[in-house]
Write an enzyme that holds these catalytic residues in place. Structure first.
Site, PDB file in Angstrom:
ATOM      1  N   ASP A  37       0.731  -1.224   0.148  1.00 32.98           N
ATOM      2  CA  ASP A  37      -0.096  -0.049  -0.046  1.00 32.98           C
ATOM      3  C   ASP A  37       0.842   1.157   0.002  1.00 32.98           C
ATOM      4  OD1 ASP A  37      -2.184   1.866   0.862  1.00 32.98           O
ATOM      5  OD2 ASP A  37      -3.316   0.243   1.302  1.00 32.98           O
ATOM      6  N   LEU A  55       2.207   3.589  -6.295  1.00 28.27           N
ATOM      7  CA  LEU A  55       1.616   3.011  -7.501  1.00 28.27           C
ATOM      8  C   LEU A  55       2.214   3.996  -8.495  1.00 28.27           C
ATOM      9  CD1 LEU A  55      -1.909   1.584  -7.085  1.00 28.27           C
ATOM     10  CD2 LEU A  55       0.192   0.299  -7.283  1.00 28.27           C
ATOM     11  N   GLY A  76      -5.108   2.076  -5.434  1.00 30.46           N
ATOM     12  CA  GLY A  76      -5.499   2.957  -6.223  1.00 30.46           C
ATOM     13  C   GLY A  76      -6.516   3.856  -5.615  1.00 30.46           C
ATOM     14  N   VAL A  77      -7.186   4.932  -6.212  1.00 30.30           N
ATOM     15  CA  VAL A  77      -8.206   5.638  -5.803  1.00 30.30           C
ATOM     16  C   VAL A  77      -9.476   5.179  -5.763  1.00 30.30           C
ATOM     17  CG1 VAL A  77      -9.446   7.802  -5.777  1.00 30.30           C
ATOM     18  CG2 VAL A  77      -7.028   7.823  -6.270  1.00 30.30           C
ATOM     19  N   HIS A 116     -18.711   1.100 -11.802  1.00 33.29           N
ATOM     20  CA  HIS A 116     -18.785   2.582 -12.354  1.00 33.29           C
ATOM     21  C   HIS A 116     -18.224   2.554 -13.682  1.00 33.29           C
ATOM     22  CE1 HIS A 116     -20.706   3.960  -8.615  1.00 33.29           C
ATOM     23  NE2 HIS A 116     -19.827   3.032  -8.188  1.00 33.29           N
ATOM     24  N   TYR A 139     -13.507   8.361 -12.134  1.00 39.47           N
ATOM     25  CA  TYR A 139     -13.149   7.112 -11.353  1.00 39.47           C
ATOM     26  C   TYR A 139     -13.541   5.949 -12.520  1.00 39.47           C
ATOM     27  CZ  TYR A 139     -13.783   3.075  -8.168  1.00 39.47           C
ATOM     28  OH  TYR A 139     -13.601   2.050  -7.693  1.00 39.47           O
ATOM     29  N   LYS A 143     -10.988   3.144 -14.507  1.00 41.41           N
ATOM     30  CA  LYS A 143     -11.210   1.634 -14.329  1.00 41.41           C
ATOM     31  C   LYS A 143     -11.494   1.054 -15.891  1.00 41.41           C
ATOM     32  CE  LYS A 143     -10.791   1.222  -9.887  1.00 41.41           C
ATOM     33  NZ  LYS A 143      -9.463   0.285  -9.444  1.00 41.41           N
ATOM     34  N   SER A 168     -21.153  -3.324  -4.716  1.00 46.84           N
ATOM     35  CA  SER A 168     -20.738  -2.618  -3.587  1.00 46.84           C
ATOM     36  C   SER A 168     -20.597  -3.600  -2.547  1.00 46.84           C
ATOM     37  CB  SER A 168     -22.185  -2.009  -3.029  1.00 46.84           C
ATOM     38  OG  SER A 168     -22.635  -1.379  -4.252  1.00 46.84           O
ATOM     39  N   SER A 169     -19.211  -3.541  -2.341  1.00 41.99           N
ATOM     40  CA  SER A 169     -18.697  -4.686  -1.210  1.00 41.99           C
ATOM     41  C   SER A 169     -18.525  -3.972   0.281  1.00 41.99           C
ATOM     42  CB  SER A 169     -17.205  -5.080  -1.599  1.00 41.99           C
ATOM     43  OG  SER A 169     -17.116  -6.282  -1.170  1.00 41.99           O
TER      44      SER A 169
HETATM   45  C1  15L Z   1     -17.105   1.800  -6.058  1.00 49.70           C
HETATM   46  O1  15L Z   1     -16.222   1.356  -6.935  1.00 49.70           O
HETATM   47  C2  15L Z   1     -16.581   1.908  -4.719  1.00 49.70           C
HETATM   48  O2  15L Z   1     -15.064   1.850  -4.625  1.00 49.70           O
HETATM   49  C3  15L Z   1     -17.170   1.675  -3.351  1.00 49.70           C
HETATM   50  O3  15L Z   1     -16.877   2.669  -2.365  1.00 49.70           O
HETATM   51  C4  15L Z   1     -18.838   1.969  -3.535  1.00 49.70           C
HETATM   52  O4  15L Z   1     -19.175   3.095  -3.729  1.00 49.70           O
HETATM   53  C5  15L Z   1     -19.221   1.282  -4.657  1.00 49.70           C
HETATM   54  O5  15L Z   1     -18.373   1.371  -6.100  1.00 49.70           O
HETATM   55  C6  15L Z   1     -20.657   1.247  -5.133  1.00 49.70           C
HETATM   56  O6  15L Z   1     -21.015   1.431  -6.348  1.00 49.70           O
HETATM   57  O7  15L Z   1     -21.471   1.112  -4.266  1.00 49.70           O
END
Ligand code: 15L
Length: 271
Positions: A37, A55, A76-77, A116, A139, A143, A168-169
């Site tokens: 990290d 990174l 990453g962000v 996303h 973002y 990706k 959404s984890s």
């Molecule tokens: C994501 O990519 C984010 O990293 C996470 O924090 C959530 O916001 C998720 O998407 C989501 O779409 O719920």
């Protein structure tokens, strides 16, 4: 499923929420787990070694990759925000990661992509991994870049990648949208394990979701991974409906799969 034991597995983004969730279980998938990290991950525990790296720093990333057989790349962000940090960590950073993998002979990557990438599809649509990207912000664009870059490194150099478009984890779904997008930590681990273990991964895009009865994503194209989710958002539905207001159907956050991300930004002070 038989877990394929990797000699040295690298986990980037080990200090983050999902990195912490995977840190202990991933030790079952390897002999040595290397944690990385930008920020402190605490002292090395049994079976672990630690190599911090930014990174965006190509030399540090190359050093981090030495002797690594496979990577779970969560670094990453992780959310929408100003473009500068996203550019450095998610675009320059993922390039540095694949260049290092190529030079070090690393053969497999599990890349934490995101829902996303396709956030501008509507919640009334069901999409597959073959639908073109429709990112809902910088973002998501970053990706999508990682997905394309990893495809290039597979086509040119044979480095296998699973792009996991994580929904959404969280420990449990916290809003109504997550009834469709939820990925439990247990299923996250099962999915990552499937990606690390399947004999022929190739270059694969898979949606990271639990066995949610209502969802917008069709994972049929990733059947070869052998991923069988064991959790479902359904048991949370009643309580979530009771404690959250009915969304306005005109609200873009309720129209699009990306939810609130479609309303974020701009972040660079040029509204
Ligand atoms: C994501 O990519 C984010 O990293 C996470 O924090 C959530 O916001 C998720 O998407 C989501 O779409 O719920």
């Amino acid at each position: 499923m038989n877990i394929q034991l990797h000699e040295r597995l690298l986990l980037t983004g080990a200090a983050g929420k999902l990195g912490q969730a995977l840190r202990e279980p991933l030790k079952a998938n390897c002999r040595t787990l290397r944690l990385s990290d930008r920020v402190d991950v605490g002292p090395a525990r049994e079976q672990e070694e630690i190599m911090l790296a930014d990174l965006a720093d190509a030399d540090a990333v190359l050093a981090m990759m030495q002797g690594v057989n496979a990577v779970v790349h969560l670094g990453g962000v992780p959310v929408e925000g100003p473009f500068g940090p996203i550019l450095q960590a998610n675009i320059v950073g993922v390039y540095n990661l694949y260049e290092a993998a190529r030079r070090c002979g690393t053969r497999r990557v599990v890349f934490a992509s995101s829902n996303h990438v396709t956030g501008y599809y509507k919640q009334s649509e069901t999409i597959t991994a073959d639908h073109p990207p429709r990112p809902d912000g910088m973002y998501g664009v970053s990706k999508a870049f990682g997905e394309d870059l990893s495809r290039f490194y597979f086509d040119r150099y044979g480095i296998e990648t699973a792009c996991v478009r994580i929904g959404s984890s969280f420990p449990e779904p916290v809003d109504r949208r997550m009834l469709a997008s939820w990925l439990s930590y247990g299923d996250l681990y099962r999915l990552v394990t499937a990606c690390l273990s399947t004999p022929m991964l190739g270059h694969t895009i898979v949606f990271g979701m639990s066995d949610n009865p209502v969802t917008w994503w069709d994972n049929a194209r990733a059947r070869h991974l052998g991923y069988r989710p064991q959790d479902s958002s359904e048991p949370f539905r009643e309580a979530l409906y009771a404690r959250t207001p009915t969304p306005d159907p005109q609200d873009p956050a309720a129209v699009y799969q990306g939810g609130g991300f479609v309303r974020m930004g701009p972040f660079d002070g040029k509204a």
